[in-house]
Design an enzyme around this catalytic site. Structure first.
Site, short mmCIF file in Angstrom:
data_model
loop_
_atom_site.label_atom_id
_atom_site.label_comp_id
_atom_site.label_asym_id
_atom_site.label_seq_id
_atom_site.Cartn_x
_atom_site.Cartn_y
_atom_site.Cartn_z
N CYS A 32 35.05 69.21 53.86
CA CYS A 32 34.62 69.69 55.18
C CYS A 32 33.35 69.00 55.65
O CYS A 32 32.71 69.44 56.59
CB CYS A 32 34.41 71.20 55.16
N ASN A 39 28.32 65.70 52.91
CA ASN A 39 26.96 65.36 53.36
C ASN A 39 25.95 65.65 52.25
O ASN A 39 25.12 64.80 51.88
CB ASN A 39 26.59 66.14 54.62
N ASP A 40 25.99 66.87 51.72
CA ASP A 40 25.04 67.22 50.65
C ASP A 40 25.41 66.57 49.32
O ASP A 40 24.52 66.19 48.56
CB ASP A 40 24.95 68.74 50.49
N ARG A 92 18.69 63.66 53.20
CA ARG A 92 19.47 63.39 54.40
C ARG A 92 18.66 63.49 55.68
O ARG A 92 19.12 63.07 56.75
CB ARG A 92 20.69 64.32 54.47
N GLU A 142 28.87 70.77 46.38
CA GLU A 142 27.91 69.89 47.05
C GLU A 142 26.91 69.28 46.06
O GLU A 142 26.07 68.47 46.46
CB GLU A 142 27.14 70.69 48.11
N ARG A 154 32.07 80.14 55.57
CA ARG A 154 30.99 79.93 54.62
C ARG A 154 29.92 80.99 54.86
O ARG A 154 29.45 81.14 55.99
CB ARG A 154 30.39 78.53 54.78
N HIS A 197 22.78 59.86 63.72
CA HIS A 197 22.98 60.82 64.80
C HIS A 197 24.01 60.29 65.80
O HIS A 197 24.85 61.03 66.30
CB HIS A 197 21.65 61.09 65.50
N ARG A 230 30.64 77.89 60.11
CA ARG A 230 29.23 78.04 59.76
C ARG A 230 28.71 79.32 60.39
O ARG A 230 28.72 79.46 61.62
CB ARG A 230 28.43 76.85 60.26
#
Length: 552
Positions: free
Chosen positions: A481, A433-434, A444, A410, A321, A183, A285
């Site tokens: 991204c 990330n995914d 995650r 992803e 997206r 974070h 998003r």
């Protein structure tokens, strides 16, 4: 003395240390009360006082920080928590121990529910610590307020800690724990704060000590010499001069273009992105329209939001997206099933196929906004795993006149057959990330496996290379991204793997643009080859840095 860690961004800062207070020790289990009514009164007063303090801080902070602190205040005033505290005091616990145990039990309950609620479980620890601090007369946890600009030094930062960060006062961040996707790291990238994360030995730093935080080199210099201070000030001035220069498109040293785009979550963020040099939007998003709603927003509300976004980027690429529901973003009107492992269940395109009407209304609103503006609208689907899913989505987009339809890659499955997936659509964007989560089999949202959630993993990089190579073979652009694009060193590696555009938090654009301008195509390829050949994420990062131009 110097301490090393993971640098976030290319920034450098000079300032005095202000340390966040360490966690208060757990109240002893063997402590017993002899005056039950008095202990209940103490606990009640402490809970009320902490709730009032959190609300007051929220009022001062405003915005999203106020929402976070209001939620914490509600936790402090939850009647079920007070009832549990009373029961434990009746069983002989002191007020301190009863509060600690009641919040711990509440925390376990939220953690077991998964998703968004599991993320909130960590906030309970902060509330519990504040109440125990009030009861014991100890300093409350949280960000210090020394009354002057400072370098914040902490074990790590919780979301509630960051809610009230005064960016006019905090010069840089240093933590003993955490990684590149923690974070704290994400906050530093979003806010453009110099940060060195996971510098374990920096725990030796003391309040008031002068330090240099050099994110570009991943180091913290304690008690710097006059020569070190002079060099740091010169680099700060040079960086400020570069930031003030006219913004140019992203490109490598030989002029090879690399589009630098922005990740946005709401239309209001567009103006700032343009100011910071975003050449368009690589990820918009749309979840902000849907979250906290019992029903999907109507077509008019969606069309108005999309039109505002597209109008801010005339003639430029804007990748939207479609709704990515499920997993950490559950929506009852898309999928209300309880799933044992929602990250592997009905999320992304899978959830939308089950609720096709929601997707159709969204595509209709996007088509209407596209017709009313001059932006280059491109639409992509999340969580694609098969060619069939790709064809289904592209076909639906065509029904609404949306000619540029792409996919998020992803999942390892989509990466491994990227040539066939890309042949069925116009473009792909890699969500690192995914992709990291599924490649490393590491949720995650779980702190226990956070160390595996690192896009520098050679396995993840190899999959990205597969997608980049597929893009070259079939003549399709491939973007990134995820958070990885905001890491200037990793951004170069991604380009070396065949990525043609990078999308990130707008504040990271300047650092990435500068880093790219210092390398040529062959430099990027060498750095990518070195990283992929490494054994682990840390080794990959060091290997890329070792062969970077100017490293010798």
């Amino acid at each position: 003395m110097e301490f090393t860690g993971i640098g976030i961004g290319e920034g450098i800062a000079v300032g005095r240390v202000a340390r966040m207070a360490d966690r208060i020790p757990d109240p002893p289990e063997d402590a017993r009360t002899v005056d039950e009514p008095a202990e209940v009164e103490r606990a009640t007063r402490a809970l009320v006082a902490v709730g009032e303090e959190l609300r007051s801080r929220g009022d001062r902070a405003g915005g999203s920080a106020q929402e976070v602190l209001e939620a914490q205040a509600l936790m402090a005033g939850d009647p079920s928590v007070l009832a549990d505290v009373r029961t434990r005091i009746a069983g002989g616990r002191t007020a301190e121990r009863a509060v600690h145990e009641a919040f711990a039990a509440y925390r376990e309950l939220l953690a077991s529910l998964g998703g968004y609620l599991a993320e909130r479980a960590a906030d309970l620890d902060d509330v519990s610590q504040r109440v125990v601090a009030h009861l014991t007369g100890s300093p409350a946890p949280g960000v210090p307020e020394p009354g002057h600009p400072f370098v914040l030094v902490a074990r790590d930062l919780a979301p509630a800690d960051t809610a009230l960060l005064d960016l006019e006062r905090v010069l840089a961040l240093v933590t003993f724990e955490g990684g590149p996707t923690s974070h704290t790291a994400i906050l530093a990238r979003e806010k453009g704060l110099p940060a060195v994360i996971g510098a374990a030995d920096a725990e030796a730093l003391v309040d008031g000590e002068s330090v240099i935080v050099d994110a570009a080199r991943g180091r913290v210099v304690g008690a710097p010499t006059p020569e070190q201070l002079a060099e740091a000030e010169q680099r700060i001035a040079e960086r400020a001069e570069r930031a003030a220069a006219p913004v140019a498109p992203g490109r490598l040293a030989d002029g090879t273009p690399v589009a630098l785009l922005a990740n946005l979550g709401a239309p209001d963020e567009a103006v700032r992105a343009v100011e910071l040099g975003a050449e368009g939007v690589g990820l918009f998003r749309t979840e902000f329209l849907f979250l906290d709603s019992q029903a999907a927003p109507d077509a008019d509300a969606q069309r108005e939001a999309y039109t505002r976004l597209l109008a801010a980027f005339p003639g430029r690429k804007v990748v939207v997206r479609v709704l990515d529901a499920g997993a950490d973003k559950p929506l009852a009107f898309v999928n209300d099933d309880e799933e044992a492992n929602p990250a592997l269940g009905l999320r992304g395109i899978r959830a939308l196929r089950r609720s096709e009407g929601v997707l159709r209304e969204q595509l209709a609103a996007l088509a209407a906004a596209d017709a009313a503006t001059s932006a280059d609208l491109q639409v992509m689907a999340p969580m694609i795993a098969t060619v069939e899913e790709t064809r289904w989505f592209v076909g639906l987009c065509r029904e609404y006149g949306l000619e540029s339809a792409g996919v998020m890659i992803e999942t390892p499955s989509a990466a491994l057959i990227a040539d066939r997936v890309l042949a069925a659509c116009e473009f792909a964007s890699i969500g690192t990330n995914d992709l990291t989560q599924y490649t490393m089999a590491a949720d995650r949202l779980l702190a226990s496996v956070a160390g595996l959630q690192d896009p520098w993993s050679p396995a993840v990089l190899r999959l990205i290379g597969e997608v980049g190579a597929a893009g070259r073979r079939v003549g399709r652009p491939v973007g990134v991204c995820g958070e990885a694009a905001a890491d200037p060193l990793l951004a170069v590696v991604l380009v070396g793997l065949g990525v043609t555009s990078l999308s990130m938090s707008p504040s990271a654009l300047g650092d990435v643009r500068t880093r790219l301008a210092g390398v040529g195509p062959r430099d990027a390829e060498r750095m990518a080859e070195a990283a992929v050949a490494a054994e682990g994420a840390d080794e990959a990062r060091r290997a890329a840095e070792a062969v970077a131009p100017g490293s010798g």
